[in-house]
Design an enzyme around this catalytic site. Structure first.
Site, short mmCIF file in Angstrom:
data_model
loop_
_atom_site.label_atom_id
_atom_site.label_comp_id
_atom_site.label_asym_id
_atom_site.label_seq_id
_atom_site.Cartn_x
_atom_site.Cartn_y
_atom_site.Cartn_z
N GLU A 1 -15.63 -3.02 10.59
CA GLU A 1 -16.45 -2.89 9.27
C GLU A 1 -15.94 -3.58 8.07
OE1 GLU A 1 -18.41 -0.43 7.52
OE2 GLU A 1 -19.32 -0.20 9.62
N HIS B 1 -14.39 3.36 8.33
CA HIS B 1 -14.90 2.79 7.03
C HIS B 1 -13.67 2.89 6.09
CE1 HIS B 1 -18.87 4.08 8.71
NE2 HIS B 1 -19.05 3.14 7.89
N HIS C 1 -23.82 -6.92 4.86
CA HIS C 1 -23.01 -6.00 5.50
C HIS C 1 -23.73 -5.61 6.92
CE1 HIS C 1 -20.11 -2.69 6.04
NE2 HIS C 1 -21.28 -2.05 6.82
N GLU C 2 -25.06 -5.02 6.94
CA GLU C 2 -25.51 -4.69 8.19
C GLU C 2 -26.16 -5.62 8.94
OE1 GLU C 2 -25.01 -1.68 8.64
OE2 GLU C 2 -24.95 -0.90 6.47
#
Length: 547
Positions: free
Chosen positions: A384, A449, A360-361
Site C-alpha cells: 500500500e 492501509h 496509486h491504483e
C-alpha cells in the site's frame, strides 16, 4: 483505496532499469570510462560496413540491394549496434531492415533481421498502374469512414518491395488522406499487390488525435484519443492503447478469486474530441480524470524510470468508471489488468478518480509485476505504501496547477462528511486516527492501509526531512520516533531509490526490516555506500523505528 488481488494467468512481466538511446548518440559513460575508451558512432559505422562486406552471404545481401544506416547505438562496454534499411533495385523494402551487432573491437557478432527471405524478384515493373492503386486506396479510406463525405481526398502511391507478408513481392504502398465533415484529418495506408491488384494490408495512418477534456479535479487536460469513423474513442494509442470505459453502475460477480460476471467497460466516445463538462452529472467528466490520471502515471514511470507501461512491456491497461452504486472505493485488479473507480456516495466521497488515486491504483499493477508484495502483514503495508509513494510522485511530476503535488492522499475526492481533509497523511500518518507513524511488533497486525503509515512516514522524511515546514503551499510537521533530526534528499531521489528497491531487491515476503535492507542496497547502487543519500536512507528508517 483497496485492492482486489488475483493471480494473473499466463501474463508474465519482467522489470529493470531501462535505458533509451537516440539516433547516433552514445550511451552514458560507465563509471571510470572515458569517450576515448569506446568507439565513436562514425567508427561503429565503419566497422559495420566492413561486416556487411565480410558477411554479405549470411545476410542475403546481393548486388541488387543497397543499404542505408538508420541508427547507431554504442553500449557502455563498447559493443556496437547499427540498424540498416534496405532497397532492392532502388525500391524501398518493407521488412528489409536489420541490425548488425558488433563486439567492442568491431568484430561481427550476429544480426537480427526483420525477414530471412531472400530478395529476388523477376521484375520491378508493375502490372497494376499507379492511378488504379490510388483509386483502390481512396475507396479503402471511404469504406473506413462510412457515412462521411470526405473532402480534399488525395492518394499517393509508391512502388515498394513487400517482404513483410510472406514471399517478397512487388507492391504499391499508397497513403490516402482526407478531411471529414468536421475538418479533422483521416488517413489510411493501403498495401496492394502490384501484380494482381489484391489488397495485402491496410492500416490507419492517424492512430491518435490530440483532444482535451474538462475533468472533475484537474481542470482542462490534454488527451490523446483514437479516431474511429465519425467519432473519437477515449483510447490512447501512444500509451499502449490504454482506454477508459463506463461500468454503467454495474459490479463484478466474483467468488474465490474467480469472476463469473464482469461489469462492462463500454468505451467512451465523443463527436468533437472535447470531452466532459467538468461536472459529475456528465458521465464523461469522471472518465476524463481516469484517462488523464493513467496518462500522467504512464508518463511518470516512462520519463523518470524508463518503464513503458505497468508491466514494462509497452502494453496498456484499461479503466472502468461509474462502478457500482455510490461505491466509495477504487481498486486495481490483476485478473483484468484494470483500474476501477466508484462514484462515491456524495457525502463522504466524490468520484474517486483524482490524480493521486489513479497513480496509486496503477502502481499496484507495477508492484504486482515486480516484487509482488503479499497483500497482508508488513509486506501488505509496504504494498500500500508503494502505491501511496508513487501516486504522490505522479502528482508532483504532472505539474497540474489545478491539482498540485502534495503529501496528502486522495484529498480531491474527500467531501465534508468524511471528517478530515484527506484519506491519509504522509508526514504524520497517525493524523488519520488509525495509521502507524512508527514500527512496532504489532504493525503487521494492522489493516494494510494503516500499517503502510510506517513506510509513508519514512518516505516523507527521506524526501523532505523532519520537523515543521511548508512545501508547495501546504504546511507539514513530521516528528521522528526516536527524536532525531533527519535531512531530506528530495522527491526525485526518493523515487529512484524506492523504484530500484522494488524492482531489484524486494520480494513477495519483504517486511519492514527487509525494506530497509532493500532501499539501502538501492541507494548504494545509485549513489554509493559512502554517499549522503545512503546515510539519509538509514537515518530515515531509524527515525521510524526500523533498525
Amino acid at each position: 483505496m483497496s485492492r482486489i488481488r488475483h493471480v494473473r494467468g499466463s501474463r508474465t512481466a519482467t522489470a529493470g532499469i531501462a535505458a533509451t538511446t537516440a539516433t547516433l548518440l552514445l550511451a552514458a559513460l560507465a563509471p571510470g570510462a572515458t569517450a576515448a575508451d569506446r568507439p565513436t558512432p562514425a567508427a561503429a559505422l565503419e566497422h559495420a560496413a566492413s561486416a556487411l562486406l565480410d558477411h554479405a552471404g549470411a545476410l542475403d545481401l546481393t548486388d541488387a540491394q543497397d543499404t542505408e544506416a538508420r541508427d547507431v547505438v554504442v553500449d557502455e562496454d563498447g559493443a556496437q549496434h547499427v540498424r540498416y534499411d534496405r532497397t532492392y533495385r532502388g525500391l524501398p523494402v518493407l521488412g528489409g531492415d536489420f541490425v548488425v551487432h558488433l563486439a567492442p573491437d568491431g568484430g561481427f557478432r550476429d544480426a537480427d533481421r526483420a525477414t530471412d527471405a531472400a530478395l529476388a524478384l523477376p521484375t520491378v515493373t508493375p502490372k497494376l498502374s499507379a492511378p488504379k492503386a490510388a483509386g483502390l486506396a481512396a475507396d479503402a479510406l471511404r469504406a473506413a469512414n462510412p457515412g462521411e463525405l470526405l473532402k480534399k481526398l488525395t492518394a499517393k502511391p509508391e512502388l515498394v518491395v513487400d517482404a513483410l507478408h510472406g514471399a517478397p513481392k512487388l507492391a504499391w504502398r499508397t497513403d490516402a488522406v482526407a478531411q471529414d465533415s468536421l475538418g479533422n484529418p483521416v488517413a489510411r495506408t493501403v498495401l496492394t499487390d502490384a501484380g494482381t491488384g489484391a489488397r495485402i494490408d491496410a492500416w490507419d495512418s492517424i492512430e491518435s488525435a490530440s483532444g482535451d477534456g474538462k475533468s472533475l479535479y484537474g481542470g482542462t487536460v490534454p488527451l490523446e484519443t483514437t479516431r474511429s469513423g465519425a467519432s473519437y474513442q477515449l483510447k490512447d494509442a501512444t500509451r499502449g492503447d490504454t482506454y477508459t470505459g463506463d461500468a454503467e453502475n454495474q459490479t463484478d460477480l466474483c467468488f474465490l478469486g474467480i469472476c463469473l460476471v464482469r461489469a462492462p467497460a463500454t468505451l467512451f466516445t465523443d463527436a468533437d474530441n472535447h470531452w466532459g463538462t467538468g461536472n459529475a452529472d456528465d458521465r464523461a467528466s469522471a472518465a476524463v480524470d481516469a484517462q488523464y490520471g493513467t496518462d500522467a502515471t504512464w508518463d511518470y514511470y516512462e520519463d523518470v524510470h524508463g518503464r513503458s507501461g505497468i508491466a514494462g512491456d509497452g502494453k496498456g491497461s484499461y479503466n472502468r468508471v461509474h462502478y457500482g452504486n455510490k461505491y466509495n472505493n477504487a481498486f486495481w485488479d490483476d485478473s483484468c489488468f484494470c483500474m476501477t473507480y466508484g462514484d462515491g456516495d456524495g457525502a463522504t466521497f466524490g468520484p474517486l478518480v483524482s490524480l493521486d488515486i489513479a497513480g496509486h491504483e496503477m502502481s499496484h499493477g507495477v508492484t504486482s509485476s515486480t516484487a509482488a508484495l503479499t497483500y497482508s502483514g508488513e509486506s501488505g503495508g509496504l504494498n500500500e505504501a508503494t502505491s501511496d509513494i508513487f501516486g504522490t510522485l505522479v502528482e508532483w511530476h504532472a505539474g497540474n496547477s489545478a491539482d498540485p503535488g502534495d503529501y496528502l492522499i486522495g484529498e480531491k475526492a474527500v467531501r465534508d462528511g468524511f471528517g478530515r481533509e484527506a484519506l491519509r497523511y504522509m508526514d504524520r500518518p497517525s493524523r488519520d486516527g488509525s495509521s502507524a507513524d512508527c514500527w512496532s511488533t504489532s504493525v503487521g497486525d494492522l489493516d494494510v492501509h494503516y500499517s503502510s503509515g510506517v513506510a509513508n512516514h519514512f518516505a516523507y522524511l527521506l524526501a523532505e526531512g523532519s520537523g515543521a515546514r511548508t512545501v508547495g503551499g501546504v504546511s507539514y510537521d513530521s516528528p521522528t520516533c526516536d527524536g532525531s533530526t533527519v535531512p531530506g534528499i528530495g522527491r526525485d531521489r526518493l523515487g529512484d531509490i524506492w523504484y530500484r528497491a522494488l524492482t531489484v531487491y524486494m520480494t513477495s515476503s519483504t517486511d519492514y526490516a527487509g525494506a530497509r535492507a532493500a532501499t539501502l542496497s538501492a541507494a548504494g547502487d545509485l549513489y554509493g555506500t559512502d554517499s549522503a543519500e545512503y546515510a539519509a536512507v538509514g537515518a530515515a528508517w531509524s527515525a521510524v523505528n526500523v533498525a
